[in-house]
Motif scaffolding. Structure first.
Motif, PDB file in Angstrom:
ATOM      1  N   MET A  13       0.835  -1.211   0.000  1.00 46.22           N
ATOM      2  CA  MET A  13       0.000   0.000   0.000  1.00 46.22           C
ATOM      3  C   MET A  13       0.866   1.256   0.000  1.00 46.22           C
ATOM      4  O   MET A  13       0.561   2.232  -0.698  1.00 46.22           O
ATOM      5  N   ALA A  14       1.958   1.250   0.753  1.00 48.04           N
ATOM      6  CA  ALA A  14       2.858   2.400   0.789  1.00 48.04           C
ATOM      7  C   ALA A  14       3.503   2.611  -0.572  1.00 48.04           C
ATOM      8  O   ALA A  14       3.635   3.748  -1.048  1.00 48.04           O
ATOM      9  N   GLN A  15       3.902   1.530  -1.224  1.00 41.68           N
ATOM     10  CA  GLN A  15       4.519   1.623  -2.543  1.00 41.68           C
ATOM     11  C   GLN A  15       3.517   2.156  -3.570  1.00 41.68           C
ATOM     12  O   GLN A  15       3.845   3.008  -4.394  1.00 41.68           O
ATOM     13  N   THR A  16       2.290   1.685  -3.508  1.00 41.07           N
ATOM     14  CA  THR A  16       1.247   2.154  -4.422  1.00 41.07           C
ATOM     15  C   THR A  16       0.972   3.630  -4.202  1.00 41.07           C
ATOM     16  O   THR A  16       0.828   4.398  -5.160  1.00 41.07           O
ATOM     17  N   SER A  17       0.926   4.042  -2.951  1.00 46.74           N
ATOM     18  CA  SER A  17       0.698   5.451  -2.630  1.00 46.74           C
ATOM     19  C   SER A  17       1.834   6.314  -3.182  1.00 46.74           C
ATOM     20  O   SER A  17       1.597   7.388  -3.752  1.00 46.74           O
ATOM     21  N   LEU A  18       3.061   5.861  -3.030  1.00 45.32           N
ATOM     22  CA  LEU A  18       4.212   6.597  -3.546  1.00 45.32           C
ATOM     23  C   LEU A  18       4.149   6.693  -5.069  1.00 45.32           C
ATOM     24  O   LEU A  18       4.376   7.762  -5.639  1.00 45.32           O
TER      25      LEU A  18
END
Length: 65
Positions: free
Chosen positions: A14-19
């Motif tokens: 989720m953090a990678q997708t947000s970035l």
């Protein structure tokens, strides 16, 4: 895979997708800004161009196909 590892993996994903979304939005913003600037420069260039006198060749757009 236990529950803790699963939660950690989902969190990282989720953090990678947000970035990636943030970077994509920033790139799109810069692209739009550059296109607006280039468009404004084109309009300024066209407005500042000297027009030949009426009746001279090139006064209107002369196209022959």
């Amino acid at each position: 895979m236990d529950l803790t590892s699963y939660i950690a993996n989902v969190s990282m994903s989720m953090a990678q997708t947000s970035l990636m979304n943030s970077v994509g939005t920033a790139m799109l913003s810069k692209t739009i800004s550059a296109a607006e600037t280039e468009g404004a420069n084109m309009v300024n260039m066209l407005n500042s161009a000297e027009l030949p006198p009426a009746g001279a060749k090139g006064h209107l757009l002369n196209i022959r196909v």
